[in-house]
Design a protein around this motif. Sequence first.
Motif, mmCIF file in Angstrom:
data_model
loop_
_atom_site.group_PDB
_atom_site.id
_atom_site.type_symbol
_atom_site.label_atom_id
_atom_site.label_comp_id
_atom_site.label_asym_id
_atom_site.label_seq_id
_atom_site.Cartn_x
_atom_site.Cartn_y
_atom_site.Cartn_z
ATOM 1 N N ARG A 244 0.955 -0.987 0.110
ATOM 2 C CA ARG A 244 0.014 -0.131 0.148
ATOM 3 C C ARG A 244 0.779 1.662 0.195
ATOM 4 O O ARG A 244 1.866 1.178 0.524
ATOM 5 C CB ARG A 244 -0.181 -0.076 1.266
ATOM 6 C CG ARG A 244 -2.215 -0.506 1.228
ATOM 7 C CD ARG A 244 -3.209 0.401 1.701
ATOM 8 N NE ARG A 244 -3.574 1.739 1.533
ATOM 9 C CZ ARG A 244 -3.592 2.565 2.786
ATOM 10 N NH1 ARG A 244 -4.658 1.582 3.729
ATOM 11 N NH2 ARG A 244 -3.905 3.964 2.121
ATOM 12 N N ALA A 245 0.286 2.248 -0.968
ATOM 13 C CA ALA A 245 0.869 3.747 -0.725
ATOM 14 C C ALA A 245 1.425 3.793 0.360
ATOM 15 O O ALA A 245 2.967 4.252 1.090
ATOM 16 C CB ALA A 245 0.035 4.302 -1.230
ATOM 17 N N PRO A 246 0.381 4.327 1.807
ATOM 18 C CA PRO A 246 1.324 4.559 2.773
ATOM 19 C C PRO A 246 2.814 3.969 3.275
ATOM 20 O O PRO A 246 2.823 4.232 4.619
ATOM 21 C CB PRO A 246 0.399 5.444 3.408
ATOM 22 C CG PRO A 246 -0.695 4.191 3.380
ATOM 23 C CD PRO A 246 -0.115 4.141 1.835
ATOM 24 N N ALA A 280 1.018 -0.388 -5.321
ATOM 25 C CA ALA A 280 1.431 0.629 -5.351
ATOM 26 C C ALA A 280 3.043 0.327 -6.440
ATOM 27 O O ALA A 280 3.886 -0.766 -4.939
ATOM 28 C CB ALA A 280 1.989 2.375 -4.911
ATOM 29 N N TRP A 281 3.179 0.931 -7.287
ATOM 30 C CA TRP A 281 4.536 0.430 -8.092
ATOM 31 C C TRP A 281 5.781 0.633 -7.186
ATOM 32 O O TRP A 281 6.365 0.549 -7.085
ATOM 33 C CB TRP A 281 5.170 0.920 -9.374
ATOM 34 C CG TRP A 281 4.039 -0.199 -10.717
ATOM 35 C CD1 TRP A 281 2.669 -0.107 -10.974
ATOM 36 C CD2 TRP A 281 3.517 -1.495 -10.514
ATOM 37 N NE1 TRP A 281 1.721 -0.977 -12.170
ATOM 38 C CE2 TRP A 281 2.828 -2.232 -11.539
ATOM 39 C CE3 TRP A 281 4.267 -2.478 -10.578
ATOM 40 C CZ2 TRP A 281 2.339 -3.060 -11.807
ATOM 41 C CZ3 TRP A 281 5.067 -3.869 -10.874
ATOM 42 C CH2 TRP A 281 3.230 -4.717 -12.112
ATOM 43 N N ARG A 282 5.740 1.917 -6.470
ATOM 44 C CA ARG A 282 6.790 2.415 -5.758
ATOM 45 C C ARG A 282 7.006 1.927 -4.575
ATOM 46 O O ARG A 282 8.003 1.682 -4.588
ATOM 47 C CB ARG A 282 5.791 4.077 -5.714
ATOM 48 C CG ARG A 282 6.571 4.709 -5.114
ATOM 49 C CD ARG A 282 6.183 6.397 -4.450
ATOM 50 N NE ARG A 282 4.738 6.183 -4.287
ATOM 51 C CZ ARG A 282 4.500 6.563 -2.495
ATOM 52 N NH1 ARG A 282 5.759 6.132 -1.991
ATOM 53 N NH2 ARG A 282 3.240 5.695 -2.109
ATOM 54 N N ALA A 309 -7.736 -2.308 -11.627
ATOM 55 C CA ALA A 309 -6.134 -3.091 -12.167
ATOM 56 C C ALA A 309 -5.060 -4.314 -11.557
ATOM 57 O O ALA A 309 -5.082 -5.069 -11.916
ATOM 58 C CB ALA A 309 -4.762 -2.018 -10.640
ATOM 59 N N MET A 310 -6.495 -4.734 -10.553
ATOM 60 C CA MET A 310 -6.152 -6.379 -9.857
ATOM 61 C C MET A 310 -6.236 -7.305 -10.912
ATOM 62 O O MET A 310 -5.459 -8.318 -11.437
ATOM 63 C CB MET A 310 -6.441 -6.068 -9.071
ATOM 64 C CG MET A 310 -5.944 -7.690 -8.015
ATOM 65 S SD MET A 310 -6.700 -8.935 -8.352
ATOM 66 C CE MET A 310 -8.086 -8.862 -8.347
ATOM 67 N N ASP A 374 -2.769 3.211 -7.965
ATOM 68 C CA ASP A 374 -2.865 4.777 -7.700
ATOM 69 C C ASP A 374 -2.206 5.100 -9.207
ATOM 70 O O ASP A 374 -1.183 6.076 -9.231
ATOM 71 C CB ASP A 374 -1.747 4.824 -6.320
ATOM 72 C CG ASP A 374 -2.304 3.791 -5.367
ATOM 73 O OD1 ASP A 374 -2.939 4.011 -4.973
ATOM 74 O OD2 ASP A 374 -2.201 2.886 -5.457
ATOM 75 N N GLU A 375 -3.482 4.728 -10.452
ATOM 76 C CA GLU A 375 -2.606 5.102 -11.447
ATOM 77 C C GLU A 375 -0.817 4.579 -12.221
ATOM 78 O O GLU A 375 -1.051 5.716 -13.047
ATOM 79 C CB GLU A 375 -2.936 6.779 -12.054
ATOM 80 C CG GLU A 375 -4.262 7.193 -11.867
ATOM 81 C CD GLU A 375 -5.249 8.252 -11.725
ATOM 82 O OE1 GLU A 375 -3.975 9.241 -12.377
ATOM 83 O OE2 GLU A 375 -6.300 8.479 -11.409
#
Length: 425
Positions: A244-246, A280-282, A309-310, A374-375
């Motif tokens: 997850r992003a956070p 998130a890829w990040r 996306a999933m 998240d795009e």
Amino acid sequence: MIGAMRAGLLLTGMVMMMSAQTRYDLVLKGGRVIDPKNGIDEMMDLAIKDGKIAALRTGIEASEASRVLDVWGLVVTPGLVDIHVHLFSTTGVAGAWAGDNSVRPDDFSFRTGVTAMTDAGSAGWRNFETFRHTVIDRAQTRVFAFINIAGLGMLTNIVEQHPEDMKPDEVARLAKKHGDVVVGVKTAHFEGPSWVAVEKAVEAGRLAGKPVMVDFGYFRRERPYWQLVTEKLRPGDISTHAYRAPAPWVDEQGKLYSYLTDARKRGVLFDVGHGGGSFAWRNAVPAVKQGFYPDSISTDLHTGSMNAAMMDMPTTMSKFLAMGMELRDVVERSTWRPAQMIHHEELEHLTVGAEANVAAFRVMDGDWTFLDTDEGAYSGKQRLMCELTVRAGKVVWDWNGRSGLDYRTLGPEYGVRPGEAIVRP
Ligand SMILES: [Zn+2]
């Protein structure tokens, strides 16, 4: 005497013929078999008899089986084990909220190679038995569950915010009563600043003797993620929505934080739980590139994530191929590893005698673009497509029509049921 000998020979011949006919019910011939539990990754034939794996070797003859399916060019694996899905879909009222709008297990499992699913806390201790009777016991897919520490599970987002309705003793009682399907305890979507939801879930896990899966909800300063995985969770507990992003994965230099490897050394497990907002890829790309692979690849399947996306297990697995993981590592984290994490080591592997839950995938070479939640976009060269699924020895998904015969060979009246007649004009 001669008559008796002839009768004996005849009998022997018949037995041989019968055994030749019925030695195997189904053979998948010529695939690349990847069976992580048994360390197998080679071209082999897989034979099934009476719903169980009967043989795994090269050179099984077509004459030894009632039916042979040519799977040359496909990758044959154990059936996939998706340990984060949402299945409490009996009625509009019971269906889970919180981004976790449930689907029915058989609607989505077999077409993606999945033969076992674990619902991740859609039902809580107040409504778990309804879930069991209406969904779990009716599915062909093997369904397990984490019970939500919140009484009404994910009925609404609001019911997961009430610590007074989180009852560890009730959850443990049900986990023991339904020990054949309950694999652990879930907490999710908690928004408050305290650790109460995590602590109550862990307490329930301790009482039940089962692992806890944590969706960390809203990431807040008062309760940092690093503390969850290095202090609050026990060995064998699972942090889902790992990317997850956070969640902090890498520092300003792009280096993986050491608390993650510390948590892994403690035995805390990391589940993908891709979902509609948790990948998130990040975070995922640097983690995988630095060798920190997820323990389990899972979808967080629900009506929101499946149309975004999933998509499904093969797509989620393909994302890890795109990040550079080997196919055998991806398969391990989608079959045998998650089976171990929910303590059901009887599935999913291809050991002789095991229930025959099998999937076969085409690895499609091409230029593929995969989305995160998240795009973000990321490209890969391979994409998995499920062409065949076998559940307890039965073909339950056959995308490329392998199990049929040329209709012209089936006779003039095939398909007419007993008692029916073709009434010609
Ligand atoms: Zn979920």
